[in-house]
Design a protein around this motif. Structure first.
Motif: not given
Length: 335
Positions: A145-149
């Protein structure tokens, strides 16, 4: 009731936005009121925006939030979208009627993860930053999700992780980490996390540290021999701390990477920790409290690293890294 997230610290919200085709995204940590902040940078290849003002000798002590993004240096545009959102709602450093939102940022390298990075003249991160900021909330998704996608480690899919703790004096501490490490979060190819000694409950599987010897667990294994990896963290406490004290917290919190990743602070990693204090606890923190805040910040970073990998879901790209859960499904390792 605590959710084991950075938002267990009152006055903190997190928002994420990502794009499946792009295989990248943005995560924003916002504060309900400006928070005193600092930074520690231990990696050898940082991509940063507006971080010089976080040093103790600088004039501006408080920030409205932090921006973590994919896209390498292109992703630093995300802060512009976050600033636009904050300006619309009247936030920012005020000077003679003018307001400038203060949102330092850092980006990770995910340009080679199989997503479509052919964005032409305008990278999409400004828009993703705006969306992430406008959806910030107390509860948020972990993993891909988000920057960790689009984040990865040497052997597994990386992701967005978070954890929290409470000091013996009652101060809350929380961490949010984007795990995009050049090395491994697990001991060799096993299911056992390096961070296992610090696990609370079964927040990342409850598999423990495993046997003393595991094949290949002490070997150097790198995703790349070039600067193409990043671990980004934000740690927050509700204690009232100065910029100088938060610099020490950020330095101590960097040790969380070393507790959870092998190697840490490598020349091809970013390894940034932002630290902030909301001062909502309403009690003074002495030097012992400061020490415990820093100690727990490091442990929360380590736990958040493991949770980011543990919660990750696969990328829909050719030859994508397996997730921890996929590895578990095919592993003979048992609890």
């Amino acid at each position: 009731m605590a959710a084991n997230l950075i938002t267990d610290v009152d006055g903190v919200r997190v928002g994420s936005a990502d794009d499946a085709k792009l295989a990248s995204g943005v995560t924003v940590v916002l504060f309900d009121e400006p928070a005193v902040a600092s930074i520690a940078i231990n990696g050898g290849a940082p991509a940063l925006r507006d971080t010089a003002l976080l040093e103790p000798e600088m004039t501006i002590e408080r920030v409205d939030g932090f921006v973590l993004s994919g896209g390498s240096a292109f992703g630093l545009d995300a802060a512009g979208g976050v600033m636009a959102y904050l300006a619309e709602i009247g936030r920012g450093y005020e000077h003679r009627g003018a307001r400038v939102p203060i949102v330092p940022g850092a980006s990770l390298f995910d340009l080679l993860n199989g997503g479509d990075k052919g964005w032409g003249r305008k990278p999409p991160y400004w828009d993703l930053g705006l969306k992430a900021a406008s959806t910030a909330a107390v509860l948020f998704a972990l993993g891909s999700a988000g920057a960790g996608y689009g984040a990865t480690t040497y052997n597994l899919k990386g992701g967005l992780g978070s954890a929290s703790a409470v000091t013996s004096s009652g101060f809350r501490v929380g961490a949010l980490v984007v795990v995009n490490s050049v090395g491994r979060a697990t001991r060799g190819e096993s299911l056992h996390f390096w961070a296992a000694p610090y696990e609370r409950g079964a927040e990342f599987g409850g598999f423990g540290f495993g046997p003393q010897e595991i094949d290949d667990h002490l070997s150097l294994r790198l995703k790349s021999d070039t600067p193409s990896s990043t671990d980004l963290a934000v740690v927050v406490t509700d204690a009232a701390l100065t910029t100088t004290q938060l610099k020490r917290v950020a330095i101590m919190a960097q040790d969380g990477y070393a507790l959870a990743l092998r190697p840490a602070h490598a020349p091809m990693d970013n390894d940034v920790v932002f630290a902030a204090a909301t001062a909502r606890a309403g009690a003074a923190a002495d030097i012992r409290d400061l020490t415990e805040v820093g100690m727990l910040a490091a442990e929360c970073v380590a736990r958040a690293v493991a949770r980011g990998v543990y919660e990750a879901s696969p990328l829909a790209v050719p030859d994508g890294k397996p997730t921890w859960r996929q590895r578990r499904a095919t592993s003979s390792t048992t609890k």
